[in-house]
Design a protein around this motif. Structure first.
Motif, short mmCIF file in Angstrom:
data_model
loop_
_atom_site.label_atom_id
_atom_site.label_comp_id
_atom_site.label_asym_id
_atom_site.label_seq_id
_atom_site.Cartn_x
_atom_site.Cartn_y
_atom_site.Cartn_z
N LYS A 102 0.71 -1.26 -0.18
CA LYS A 102 0.07 0.01 -0.04
C LYS A 102 0.99 1.18 -0.15
N ASP A 103 0.83 1.95 -1.05
CA ASP A 103 1.71 3.27 -1.19
C ASP A 103 1.06 4.30 -0.45
N GLU A 104 2.11 5.24 0.10
CA GLU A 104 2.10 6.61 0.72
C GLU A 104 0.99 6.48 1.74
N VAL A 105 0.97 5.51 2.65
CA VAL A 105 0.22 5.28 4.02
C VAL A 105 0.37 6.40 5.17
N LEU A 106 -0.66 6.90 5.21
CA LEU A 106 -0.78 8.01 6.30
C LEU A 106 -1.29 7.14 7.67
N THR A 107 -0.13 7.64 8.52
CA THR A 107 -0.21 7.11 10.14
C THR A 107 -1.20 7.90 10.89
N LYS A 108 -1.31 7.36 11.92
CA LYS A 108 -2.16 8.26 13.04
C LYS A 108 -1.46 9.54 13.27
N GLN A 109 -0.27 9.58 13.38
CA GLN A 109 0.70 10.46 13.98
C GLN A 109 1.01 11.41 12.81
N GLY A 110 0.60 11.00 11.71
CA GLY A 110 0.78 12.16 10.64
C GLY A 110 2.11 11.77 9.71
#
Length: 190
Positions: A102-110
């Protein structure tokens, strides 16, 4: 007396070095940040977001007010991802070995991860690190901080694909696939 960028730089540098300084980061620091709040640039707010994450890493009671935290978080998210040819090549090779990135995954912390894969039920972040991630062959402060905070706060182990190692593989897809298999094996058996 510090200006707004000085405050952000001081906080960010301590976060990168992971050197706590309770005599510095206290209510006076927070008050100075609030006094300069209107002057913070997007970059400074992003740095303060990473400083705030560091405070979470330390389990510190020192914290920016929620309204400023939110502004800093939004600034941190404002960078538009632009995957490089190198990143696309690595992602394609991850697909070739069946890891379905999965590309360019945004984490909870940003933070944005270049790719997120699952190996034996475990999520692993893959960072494709080009020249801007290094000073010589040593990771920059931003790279050090991201690796530490994603691993510590998000619980996602990261593996790095340094550009010089990938470039050394040339156009040989079997070498690239073997290289990535060895990284995923390594990530599974720390």
């Amino acid at each position: 007396k510090c200006n707004s960028q000085d405050l952000a730089n001081i906080g960010w540098a301590h976060a990168v070095a992971n050197v706590d300084a309770p005599a510095l980061f206290n209510d006076d620091f927070i008050d100075a940040c609030l006094e300069k709040e209107a002057e913070f640039t997007l970059e400074a707010k992003s740095q303060l977001h990473q400083w705030q994450l560091w405070q979470e890493e330390l389990n510190s009671s020192v914290s920016l007010p929620l309204s400023l935290q939110e502004k800093c978080y939004r600034a941190f998210l404002s960078t538009v991802p632009r995957p490089s040819a190198l990143q696309n090549d690595v992602s394609s090779s991850l697909s070739s070995i069946g890891l379905e990135p999965k590309d360019e995954v945004l984490t909870k912390q940003g933070y944005r991860l270049d790719a997120l894969v699952e190996v034996n039920g475990k999520k692993i972040g893959v960072e494709v690190d080009g020249p801007s991630h290094f000073l010589g062959r040593k990771p920059t402060g931003s790279t050090i901080l991201k690796r530490r905070q994603v691993t510590h706060l998000e619980g996602i182990p990261l593996v790095s694909v340094p550009y010089w190692e990938w470039d050394k593989l040339g156009k040989d897809s079997s070498k690239k696939e073997q290289y990535l298999r060895s990284l995923s094996d390594w990530a599974n058996h720390p």
